[in-house]
Design a protein around this motif. Sequence first.
Motif, PDB file in Angstrom:
ATOM      1  N   ARG A  16      -4.486   9.336   0.700  1.00 41.15           N
ATOM      2  CA  ARG A  16      -3.711   9.277   1.725  1.00 41.15           C
ATOM      3  C   ARG A  16      -3.864   8.661   2.911  1.00 41.15           C
ATOM      4  NH1 ARG A  16      -4.549  14.633   0.966  1.00 41.15           N
ATOM      5  NH2 ARG A  16      -4.543  14.987   3.173  1.00 41.15           N
ATOM      6  N   GLU A  17      -5.147   8.759   3.599  1.00 41.32           N
ATOM      7  CA  GLU A  17      -5.628   7.879   4.695  1.00 41.32           C
ATOM      8  C   GLU A  17      -5.362   6.407   4.697  1.00 41.32           C
ATOM      9  OE1 GLU A  17      -7.339  10.325   2.949  1.00 41.32           O
ATOM     10  OE2 GLU A  17      -7.159  11.838   4.491  1.00 41.32           O
ATOM     11  N   ARG A  18      -5.788   6.000   3.478  1.00 36.66           N
ATOM     12  CA  ARG A  18      -5.465   4.333   3.283  1.00 36.66           C
ATOM     13  C   ARG A  18      -3.947   4.185   3.117  1.00 36.66           C
ATOM     14  NH1 ARG A  18      -4.299   0.159   3.958  1.00 36.66           N
ATOM     15  NH2 ARG A  18      -4.805  -1.805   2.426  1.00 36.66           N
ATOM     16  N   VAL A  19      -3.353   5.146   2.592  1.00 38.24           N
ATOM     17  CA  VAL A  19      -1.677   4.686   2.441  1.00 38.24           C
ATOM     18  C   VAL A  19      -1.174   4.858   4.076  1.00 38.24           C
ATOM     19  CG1 VAL A  19       0.631   5.595   1.471  1.00 38.24           C
ATOM     20  CG2 VAL A  19      -1.487   5.316  -0.021  1.00 38.24           C
ATOM     21  N   TRP A  20      -1.747   5.988   4.768  1.00 35.68           N
ATOM     22  CA  TRP A  20      -1.246   6.083   6.108  1.00 35.68           C
ATOM     23  C   TRP A  20      -1.733   4.823   6.908  1.00 35.68           C
ATOM     24  CZ3 TRP A  20       1.642   9.316   8.514  1.00 35.68           C
ATOM     25  CH2 TRP A  20       1.825   9.440   9.882  1.00 35.68           C
ATOM     26  N   GLY A  56      18.054 -16.029   7.476  1.00 37.57           N
ATOM     27  CA  GLY A  56      18.051 -17.118   8.733  1.00 37.57           C
ATOM     28  C   GLY A  56      18.333 -16.453   9.797  1.00 37.57           C
ATOM     29  N   LYS A  57      18.726 -15.248  10.062  1.00 38.37           N
ATOM     30  CA  LYS A  57      19.121 -15.045  11.311  1.00 38.37           C
ATOM     31  C   LYS A  57      18.233 -13.510  11.675  1.00 38.37           C
ATOM     32  CE  LYS A  57      24.014 -15.089   9.959  1.00 38.37           C
ATOM     33  NZ  LYS A  57      25.420 -14.701   9.798  1.00 38.37           N
ATOM     34  N   PRO A  58      17.886 -13.773  13.202  1.00 33.64           N
ATOM     35  CA  PRO A  58      16.982 -12.772  13.851  1.00 33.64           C
ATOM     36  C   PRO A  58      17.538 -11.606  13.944  1.00 33.64           C
ATOM     37  CG  PRO A  58      17.604 -14.397  15.395  1.00 33.64           C
ATOM     38  CD  PRO A  58      18.278 -15.036  14.247  1.00 33.64           C
ATOM     39  N   TYR A  59      16.896 -10.419  13.830  1.00 28.93           N
ATOM     40  CA  TYR A  59      17.341  -9.015  13.949  1.00 28.93           C
ATOM     41  C   TYR A  59      16.287  -8.231  14.577  1.00 28.93           C
ATOM     42  CZ  TYR A  59      14.398  -7.613  10.253  1.00 28.93           C
ATOM     43  OH  TYR A  59      13.192  -7.126   9.644  1.00 28.93           O
ATOM     44  N   GLU A  60      16.781  -7.265  15.163  1.00 30.78           N
ATOM     45  CA  GLU A  60      15.853  -6.222  15.877  1.00 30.78           C
ATOM     46  C   GLU A  60      16.568  -4.911  15.675  1.00 30.78           C
ATOM     47  OE1 GLU A  60      13.237  -6.702  19.559  1.00 30.78           O
ATOM     48  OE2 GLU A  60      14.514  -5.183  20.151  1.00 30.78           O
ATOM     49  N   ASP A  61      15.945  -3.901  15.020  1.00 29.43           N
ATOM     50  CA  ASP A  61      16.237  -2.856  14.632  1.00 29.43           C
ATOM     51  C   ASP A  61      15.296  -1.805  15.729  1.00 29.43           C
ATOM     52  OD1 ASP A  61      17.781  -3.883  12.568  1.00 29.43           O
ATOM     53  OD2 ASP A  61      16.857  -2.776  11.005  1.00 29.43           O
ATOM     54  N   LYS A  62      16.079  -0.516  15.824  1.00 35.89           N
ATOM     55  CA  LYS A  62      15.218   0.322  16.529  1.00 35.89           C
ATOM     56  C   LYS A  62      15.321   1.616  16.155  1.00 35.89           C
ATOM     57  CE  LYS A  62      18.923   0.713  19.969  1.00 35.89           C
ATOM     58  NZ  LYS A  62      19.197   0.629  21.530  1.00 35.89           N
ATOM     59  N   GLY A  63      14.322   2.554  16.766  1.00 31.93           N
ATOM     60  CA  GLY A  63      14.635   3.993  16.599  1.00 31.93           C
ATOM     61  C   GLY A  63      13.422   4.742  17.469  1.00 31.93           C
ATOM     62  N   GLU A  64      13.324   6.022  16.898  1.00 29.47           N
ATOM     63  CA  GLU A  64      12.377   6.776  17.515  1.00 29.47           C
ATOM     64  C   GLU A  64      11.213   7.565  16.510  1.00 29.47           C
ATOM     65  OE1 GLU A  64      12.536  11.019  20.027  1.00 29.47           O
ATOM     66  OE2 GLU A  64      14.407   9.711  20.216  1.00 29.47           O
ATOM     67  N   VAL A  65      10.027   7.643  17.026  1.00 27.71           N
ATOM     68  CA  VAL A  65       9.181   8.550  16.155  1.00 27.71           C
ATOM     69  C   VAL A  65       9.503   9.907  16.270  1.00 27.71           C
ATOM     70  CG1 VAL A  65       6.852   9.053  15.530  1.00 27.71           C
ATOM     71  CG2 VAL A  65       7.517   6.533  16.424  1.00 27.71           C
ATOM     72  N   LEU A  66       9.895  10.583  15.020  1.00 24.48           N
ATOM     73  CA  LEU A  66       9.912  12.042  15.321  1.00 24.48           C
ATOM     74  C   LEU A  66       8.850  12.867  14.820  1.00 24.48           C
ATOM     75  CD1 LEU A  66      13.698  11.845  13.376  1.00 24.48           C
ATOM     76  CD2 LEU A  66      13.083  12.050  15.863  1.00 24.48           C
ATOM     77  N   ARG A  67       7.958  12.508  13.798  1.00 23.94           N
ATOM     78  CA  ARG A  67       6.887  13.078  13.410  1.00 23.94           C
ATOM     79  C   ARG A  67       5.927  12.094  12.926  1.00 23.94           C
ATOM     80  NH1 ARG A  67       6.955  17.768   8.643  1.00 23.94           N
ATOM     81  NH2 ARG A  67       4.924  18.242   8.928  1.00 23.94           N
ATOM     82  N   ALA A  68       4.703  12.381  13.128  1.00 25.22           N
ATOM     83  CA  ALA A  68       3.543  11.575  12.761  1.00 25.22           C
ATOM     84  C   ALA A  68       2.463  12.305  12.696  1.00 25.22           C
ATOM     85  CB  ALA A  68       3.416  10.468  13.827  1.00 25.22           C
ATOM     86  N   ASP A  69       2.252  12.894  11.351  1.00 29.36           N
ATOM     87  CA  ASP A  69       1.074  13.584  10.830  1.00 29.36           C
ATOM     88  C   ASP A  69       0.193  12.979  10.054  1.00 29.36           C
ATOM     89  OD1 ASP A  69       2.176  16.136  12.120  1.00 29.36           O
ATOM     90  OD2 ASP A  69       3.284  16.609  10.390  1.00 29.36           O
ATOM     91  N   PRO A  70      -0.687  12.246  10.576  1.00 27.37           N
ATOM     92  CA  PRO A  70      -1.653  11.248   9.949  1.00 27.37           C
ATOM     93  C   PRO A  70      -1.968  11.841   8.545  1.00 27.37           C
ATOM     94  CG  PRO A  70      -2.272  11.282  12.023  1.00 27.37           C
ATOM     95  CD  PRO A  70      -1.242  12.452  12.073  1.00 27.37           C
ATOM     96  N   GLY A  71      -1.611  11.002   7.442  1.00 29.26           N
ATOM     97  CA  GLY A  71      -2.192  11.360   6.112  1.00 29.26           C
ATOM     98  C   GLY A  71      -1.233  12.347   5.573  1.00 29.26           C
ATOM     99  N   GLU A 135       5.971  -3.017  -3.104  1.00 28.53           N
ATOM    100  CA  GLU A 135       5.444  -4.015  -2.266  1.00 28.53           C
ATOM    101  C   GLU A 135       4.221  -3.180  -1.693  1.00 28.53           C
ATOM    102  OE1 GLU A 135       5.314  -7.371  -2.312  1.00 28.53           O
ATOM    103  OE2 GLU A 135       6.793  -6.748  -4.198  1.00 28.53           O
ATOM    104  N   LEU A 136       4.386  -2.064  -1.040  1.00 30.92           N
ATOM    105  CA  LEU A 136       3.457  -1.215  -0.475  1.00 30.92           C
ATOM    106  C   LEU A 136       2.246  -0.835  -1.356  1.00 30.92           C
ATOM    107  CD1 LEU A 136       2.356   0.720   1.981  1.00 30.92           C
ATOM    108  CD2 LEU A 136       3.543   2.395   0.408  1.00 30.92           C
ATOM    109  N   LYS A 137       2.578  -0.813  -2.633  1.00 27.94           N
ATOM    110  CA  LYS A 137       1.521  -0.272  -3.623  1.00 27.94           C
ATOM    111  C   LYS A 137       0.521  -1.503  -3.705  1.00 27.94           C
ATOM    112  CE  LYS A 137       1.301   0.953  -8.473  1.00 27.94           C
ATOM    113  NZ  LYS A 137       1.208   2.301  -8.835  1.00 27.94           N
ATOM    114  N   LYS A 138       1.583  -2.630  -3.981  1.00 32.64           N
ATOM    115  CA  LYS A 138       0.558  -3.874  -4.121  1.00 32.64           C
ATOM    116  C   LYS A 138      -0.590  -3.937  -3.010  1.00 32.64           C
ATOM    117  CE  LYS A 138       4.138  -6.242  -6.746  1.00 32.64           C
ATOM    118  NZ  LYS A 138       5.061  -7.308  -6.543  1.00 32.64           N
ATOM    119  N   VAL A 139      -0.006  -4.041  -1.761  1.00 30.49           N
ATOM    120  CA  VAL A 139      -0.757  -4.072  -0.388  1.00 30.49           C
ATOM    121  C   VAL A 139      -1.985  -3.068  -0.329  1.00 30.49           C
ATOM    122  CG1 VAL A 139      -0.740  -3.912   1.942  1.00 30.49           C
ATOM    123  CG2 VAL A 139       1.091  -5.031   0.731  1.00 30.49           C
ATOM    124  N   VAL A 140      -1.674  -1.891  -0.821  1.00 25.38           N
ATOM    125  CA  VAL A 140      -2.807  -0.679  -0.771  1.00 25.38           C
ATOM    126  C   VAL A 140      -3.696  -0.774  -1.816  1.00 25.38           C
ATOM    127  CG1 VAL A 140      -2.898   1.675  -0.724  1.00 25.38           C
ATOM    128  CG2 VAL A 140      -0.942   0.631   0.671  1.00 25.38           C
TER     129      VAL A 140
END
Length: 143
Positions: A16-20, A56-71, A135-140
Amino acid sequence: MTGHIARAQTEVAADRERVWEALTDPEQVARYMMGTRVETDWAVGSPITWSGEMDGKPYEDKGEVLRADPGWVLEVTHYSPLMGQEDRPENYHTVRYELASSEDGGTVVTLSQDGCSDEQQAEQFSQSWQGMLDELKKVVEPS
């Protein structure tokens, strides 16, 4: 979570730590989210932005962190102008990543996203999220 919900899940051969780390490190996020740059300090209540280029078009999405419990749990709100809706609270959706240890020492990553307009949109988003988790799986996972 409200409305129709998109869901995706994968099992990763890493703890879990590596995935986090992969979920919160901007360099790794860019590798599995098609070059998207994420910016935040991951503190609850902090803003978060995702920026990049789509078709081909730039974008910027946004939001807020609601919860971050590492791992364990990462939850953010998300708004994308590309959806064509006004920047109002009801047009934000919540994205939640849950991490659980699997029996073989890996991690099960479960993603849910609310606010889909109907079952068809939920299914489309589910497929997109599943692709991102693949893709996350391939990176991790170690090569």
